[in-house]
Design a protein around this motif. Structure first.
Motif, PDB file in Angstrom:
ATOM      1  N   LEU A 210      57.965  57.119 -86.073  1.00 14.58           N
ATOM      2  CA  LEU A 210      57.616  55.698 -85.971  1.00 14.58           C
ATOM      3  C   LEU A 210      56.149  55.504 -85.574  1.00 14.58           C
ATOM      4  O   LEU A 210      55.452  54.640 -86.113  1.00 14.58           O
ATOM      5  N   VAL A 211      55.678  56.308 -84.619  1.00 18.30           N
ATOM      6  CA  VAL A 211      54.267  56.247 -84.226  1.00 18.30           C
ATOM      7  C   VAL A 211      53.375  56.516 -85.433  1.00 18.30           C
ATOM      8  O   VAL A 211      52.402  55.789 -85.699  1.00 18.30           O
ATOM      9  N   ASP A 212      53.717  57.558 -86.196  1.00 16.25           N
ATOM     10  CA  ASP A 212      52.931  57.934 -87.368  1.00 16.25           C
ATOM     11  C   ASP A 212      52.950  56.826 -88.423  1.00 16.25           C
ATOM     12  O   ASP A 212      51.910  56.495 -89.009  1.00 16.25           O
ATOM     13  N   MET A 213      54.131  56.233 -88.634  1.00 13.93           N
ATOM     14  CA  MET A 213      54.246  55.176 -89.650  1.00 13.93           C
ATOM     15  C   MET A 213      53.403  53.954 -89.284  1.00 13.93           C
ATOM     16  O   MET A 213      52.621  53.446 -90.101  1.00 13.93           O
ATOM     17  N   HIS A 214      53.559  53.476 -88.051  1.00 16.03           N
ATOM     18  CA  HIS A 214      52.798  52.286 -87.637  1.00 16.03           C
ATOM     19  C   HIS A 214      51.295  52.544 -87.704  1.00 16.03           C
ATOM     20  O   HIS A 214      50.524  51.676 -88.133  1.00 16.03           O
ATOM     21  N   ALA A 215      50.884  53.735 -87.290  1.00 11.81           N
ATOM     22  CA  ALA A 215      49.456  54.079 -87.315  1.00 11.81           C
ATOM     23  C   ALA A 215      48.923  54.101 -88.743  1.00 11.81           C
ATOM     24  O   ALA A 215      47.845  53.574 -89.026  1.00 11.81           O
ATOM     25  N   LYS A 216      49.686  54.701 -89.658  1.00 11.44           N
ATOM     26  CA  LYS A 216      49.240  54.791 -91.054  1.00 11.44           C
ATOM     27  C   LYS A 216      49.262  53.437 -91.754  1.00 11.44           C
ATOM     28  O   LYS A 216      48.567  53.246 -92.756  1.00 11.44           O
ATOM     29  N   CYS A 217      50.084  52.522 -91.248  1.00  3.97           N
ATOM     30  CA  CYS A 217      50.135  51.181 -91.832  1.00  3.97           C
ATOM     31  C   CYS A 217      49.144  50.240 -91.157  1.00  3.97           C
ATOM     32  O   CYS A 217      49.136  49.037 -91.431  1.00  3.97           O
ATOM     33  N   GLY A 218      48.321  50.774 -90.252  1.00  2.00           N
ATOM     34  CA  GLY A 218      47.305  49.962 -89.593  1.00  2.00           C
ATOM     35  C   GLY A 218      47.817  49.160 -88.419  1.00  2.00           C
ATOM     36  O   GLY A 218      47.074  48.344 -87.848  1.00  2.00           O
ATOM     37  N   ARG A 219      49.080  49.371 -88.027  1.00  2.00           N
ATOM     38  CA  ARG A 219      49.659  48.632 -86.891  1.00  2.00           C
ATOM     39  C   ARG A 219      49.526  49.482 -85.633  1.00  2.00           C
ATOM     40  O   ARG A 219      50.503  49.972 -85.088  1.00  2.00           O
ATOM     41  N   ILE A 220      48.291  49.667 -85.182  1.00  2.00           N
ATOM     42  CA  ILE A 220      48.018  50.612 -84.113  1.00  2.00           C
ATOM     43  C   ILE A 220      48.616  50.162 -82.775  1.00  2.00           C
ATOM     44  O   ILE A 220      49.045  50.984 -81.959  1.00  2.00           O
ATOM     45  N   GLU A 221      48.700  48.838 -82.542  1.00  2.17           N
ATOM     46  CA  GLU A 221      49.289  48.339 -81.296  1.00  2.17           C
ATOM     47  C   GLU A 221      50.790  48.595 -81.267  1.00  2.17           C
ATOM     48  O   GLU A 221      51.356  48.937 -80.218  1.00  2.17           O
ATOM     49  N   ASP A 222      51.448  48.426 -82.423  1.00  4.77           N
ATOM     50  CA  ASP A 222      52.884  48.732 -82.509  1.00  4.77           C
ATOM     51  C   ASP A 222      53.121  50.232 -82.292  1.00  4.77           C
ATOM     52  O   ASP A 222      54.096  50.629 -81.647  1.00  4.77           O
ATOM     53  N   ALA A 223      52.219  51.029 -82.855  1.00  4.29           N
ATOM     54  CA  ALA A 223      52.328  52.483 -82.672  1.00  4.29           C
ATOM     55  C   ALA A 223      52.236  52.834 -81.196  1.00  4.29           C
ATOM     56  O   ALA A 223      53.014  53.663 -80.688  1.00  4.29           O
ATOM     57  N   ARG A 224      51.286  52.204 -80.487  1.00  3.50           N
ATOM     58  CA  ARG A 224      51.120  52.493 -79.062  1.00  3.50           C
ATOM     59  C   ARG A 224      52.326  52.029 -78.240  1.00  3.50           C
ATOM     60  O   ARG A 224      52.731  52.679 -77.273  1.00  3.50           O
ATOM     61  N   ARG A 225      52.937  50.903 -78.637  1.00  2.26           N
ATOM     62  CA  ARG A 225      54.136  50.430 -77.927  1.00  2.26           C
ATOM     63  C   ARG A 225      55.270  51.429 -78.035  1.00  2.26           C
ATOM     64  O   ARG A 225      55.951  51.731 -77.055  1.00  2.26           O
ATOM     65  N   VAL A 226      55.474  51.967 -79.247  1.00  2.62           N
ATOM     66  CA  VAL A 226      56.517  52.987 -79.439  1.00  2.62           C
ATOM     67  C   VAL A 226      56.171  54.241 -78.634  1.00  2.62           C
ATOM     68  O   VAL A 226      57.020  54.829 -77.970  1.00  2.62           O
ATOM     69  N   PHE A 227      54.900  54.616 -78.697  1.00  4.29           N
ATOM     70  CA  PHE A 227      54.420  55.806 -77.981  1.00  4.29           C
ATOM     71  C   PHE A 227      54.690  55.688 -76.482  1.00  4.29           C
ATOM     72  O   PHE A 227      55.206  56.613 -75.850  1.00  4.29           O
TER      73      PHE A 227
END
Length: 531
Positions: free
Chosen positions: A323-340
Motif C-alpha cells: 500500500l505504501v508503494d502504491m500510494h507513493a507511485k500514484c503521487g499520494r505521498i501523504e496517504d503513503a505516509r499515513r499507512v506507513f
C-alpha cells in the motif's frame, strides 16, 4: 500388533507431519522422564514409543529412547533403526540421522529415501544427490519417491548450488527407462522441474499427458508461461483448469500485475474470483495492489484498501508495504505516509518504498530525513534503499551528503555498489558541476562502466557544455549499444550545437540517418473516466 509384527514404514510418514496412522494417540504423551520405565525393551514397545515421538510436535524428546537402547545393550532390528533415523530427521539432527544410516545392518531403499528427503528438506541439495549416486552404486533400484526427490532437487535453481546439467531431463529419461508409472506426485515434480529450469514447452508436454490434471500443475505451468511472456498460453491453461483454487487465481493476478499491458486483466480476475466465492488472501491483495501501482489506478487502489480494512490482512507487513508503494507511485505521498505510520511492524522494503516515494515526489529532504530515521531504528538499508537515498541527494543537490552515503555502503554495511549506484553518483556529481570528480569516479570503477554510467556522464556534460568529455562518453555508449540509446546521439548533437560546432552536428545527424536511428516521441500515462 498381537503377533509382534512391526508397522511398515513408508516415505509418506516422514513427508507428512500430519500423518494420522498413529500407533499411539498424541494426547497420551510420553513425558521424557517416563522413558525410564521402558526397562522391558521389545521391538513392539520401541516401535510404539518411537512412532509416537515421530508424530509429535516435540520429536527431539524421543532421542532419549536411543540412549536407553544403547545403555540396555538391546540390538534393534532394521525397522527400529530406520524409525530412529526418521526421529533424528524430524528433530533436525542430520548428523545423527546420517550416523544412524551408516550403522544400519541393511541400508534399504526406504532408508535411502528418508535420508535423501531429509537432506532436501534442510536445503542440502548436493548431499541428497550424492546419496542418490551412492544408492545407485550399491545396486539399489530407485523408485518413484526417489525420482520425485531428484526432480525436487533439480528445481533448486540458484547460484549457491551447482547441479548436473539437464538433471531434470535425465531423471525423466530414467523414469521411462525403468518403466516407473508416474503418479500425480511425479507428474507435479516433473512439471515444476521443467518450469523452474525454463523448459516450459517440456512441462506442457508432460501436462498434456496427465489424465487427471491437478491445480498445482496448472499453477506451475501458468507461472512458467507468464514468466516467458506467453500470456495466451497461460490463459489457455487457466481456462482448462476445472477445479480452481485461490492459488491458481493468485498466479494469474500476480503475473498480470507485472505489466501495464495486462494489469487491468489482473483486476478483472480479482473481481471474478470473488464472484465465484473464492476468498482473497494476503498474496491476492498484494498482487492486486501491485496492479493498481502499475496502472496508477489510485481510485481502485483506495477501494481495495477499503476492502482490506474490513479484514485481518490490513495490518499485515506485506500488505502495508504494498500500500505504501502504491500510494507513493500514484503521487499520494501523504496517504503513503499515513499507512506507513499506521503499520505496527516495518521491514527494509517498507522503509525503502517510503524513502523512494518521497524522492520521486519532489520531497528529497524528507526522503533523507526518513533514511536517517531508518538507520536510527537499526534497520539495515539494502542496495535499493541506498539507490533511493542517492537519488534524493541528486534532486536536492546535496553533494556532500550523497558522497557520505555512497562511501558508507561498503564501509558500514558491506554492500558493494553496483552500476546503478555509480550512475546515480555520476549524475549527482554532474548536477553539482563537478565533472572532474565524475570522470575520476568513472575511470576508477572496479568494473567496466555500463551504458547507464556513460549516459549519466553524457547528460552531465550536456548540462555544462563539456564537448570533449561528452564525445568520449557518447563514443563509449555507441560501442556498447548504439541502437538502444538513440537519446545519446541527440544529447551529443545538442551539446555540439550549444558549443556552435555545427559541422559535428551535421555529421552526427547524417550518421543517425544512415543507421536508421531515431528517437521516439515521449508519452505519458494518464487515467481517464473510461478506464
Amino acid at each position: 500388533m498381537t503377533n509382534g509384527r512391526l508397522l511398515t514404514i513408508r516415505p509418506s510418514v516422514f513427508l507428512s507431519p500430519n500423518h494420522q496412522n498413529f500407533l499411539v494417540h498424541t494426547n497420551n504423551a510420553f513425558a521424557p522422564q517416563q522413558l525410564n520405565y521402558l526397562s522391558n525393551l521389545t521391538s513392539t514397545t520401541l516401535s510404539t514409543v518411537i512412532q509416537h515421538f515421530i508424530n509429535s510436535d516435540a520429536p527431539f524428546h524421543g532421542q532419549k529412547i536411543h540412549t536407553q537402547i544403547i545403555k540396555s545393550g538391546f540390538s534393534p532390528n532394521t525397522n527400529i533403526s530406520i524409525k530412529l533415523l526418521i526421529l533424528y530427521l524430524k528433530s533436525g539432527c542430520l548428523k545423527y540421522a546420517s550416523q544412524m544410516f551408516d550403522e544400519l545392518p541393511q541400508q534399504t531403499l526406504s532408508a535411502y529415501n528418508y535420508l535423501i528427503g531429509g537432506y532436501l528438506k534442510h536445503g542440502k541439495v548436493e548431499e541428497s544427490l550424492g546419496l542418490v549416486r551412492r544408492m545407485v552404486h550399491s545396486g539399489e533400484k530407485p523408485d518413484g519417491f526417489t525420482f520425485s526427490m531428484i526432480l525436487k532437487a533439480s528445481a533448486c535453481v540458484n547460484n549457491r548450488v551447482v547441479l548436473p546439467r539437464f538433471l531434470g531431463r535425465m531423471a525423466h529419461a530414467q523414469l521411462m527407462k525403468l518403466d516407473i508409472e508416474p503418479d500425480e506426485v511425479l507428474y507435479t515434480a516433473l512439471i515444476d522441474s521443467y518450469v523452474k529450469n525454463g523448459k516450459v514447452e517440456y512441462a506442457r508436454t508432460v501436462f498434456d499427458m496427465m489424465l487427471g490434471r491437478n491445480v498445482i500443475c496448472s499453477t506451475a505451468l501458468i507461472t512458467g508461461y507468464m514468466n516467458k511472456g506467453l500470456v495466451e498460453e497461460a490463459e489457455d491453461v487457466f481456462s482448462k483448469t476445472v477445479e480452481k483454487d485461490v492459488v491458481v487465481f493468485n498466479a494469474m493476478i500476480e503475473a498480470y500485475s507485472k505489466s501495464v499491458e495486462t494489469a487491468k486483466k489482473g483486476l478483472e480476475v480479482f473481481v471474478n474470483m470473488q464472484r465465484l466465492n473464492f476468498r482473497p488472501n494476503t498474496s491476492t491483495f498484494a498482487s492486486v495492489i501491485g496492479a493498481c501501482s502499475v496502472l496508477s489506478a489510485v481510485e481502485i487502489g483506495q477501494q481495495v484498501q477499503g476492502q482490506l480494512m474490513k479484514t485481518e490482512f490490513f495490518i499485515d507487513l506485506k500488505i502495508g508495504s504494498a500500500l505504501v508503494d502504491m500510494h507513493a507511485k500514484c503521487g499520494r505521498i501523504e496517504d503513503a505516509r499515513r499507512v506507513f505510520d499506521y503499520m505496527p511492524e516495518k521491514n527494509v522494503f517498507t522503509w525503502t518504498s517510503m524513502i523512494d516515494g518521497y524522492g520521486k515526489n519532489g520531497t528529497p529532504n524528507q526522503a533523507l530525513e526518513l533514511f536517517s530515521m531508518m538507520q536510527e531504528c537499526c534497520v539495515e538499508p539494502n542496495n535499493v534503499t541506498f539507490l533511493s537515498a542517492l537519488s534524493a541527494c541528486g534532486h536536492a543537490g546535496l553533494l556532500a551528503k550523497g558522497r557520505e552515503i555512497f562511501e558508507s555502503m561498503e564501509r558500514d554495511y558491506s554492500i558493494k555498489p553496483n552500476m546503478e549506484h555509480y550512475a546515480c553518483m555520476v549524475d549527482l556529481l554532474g548536477r553539482a558541476g563537478r565533472l572532474d570528480l565524475a570522470w575520476q569516479l568513472v575511470i576508477g570503477m572496479p568494473e567496466k562502466p555500463n551504458s547507464d554510467v556513460w549516459a549519466a556522464l553524457l547528460s552531465s556534460c550536456r548540462l555544462h557544455g563539456d564537448v570533449q568529455m561528452a564525445s568520449i562518453a557518447a563514443n563509449e555508449l555507441f560501442k556498447l549499444n548504439a541502437e538502444s540509446r538513440p537519446g545519446a546521439f541527440v544529447a551529443l548533437s545538442n551539446t555540439l550545437a550549444a558549443a556552435g560546432k555545427w559541422d559535428g552536428v551535421s555529421e552526427l545527424r547524417e550518421m543517425m540517418k544512415v543507421r536508421g536511428i531515431s528517437k521516439n516521441a515521449a508519452s505519458s500515462w494518464v487515467a481517464t473516466d473510461g478506464g
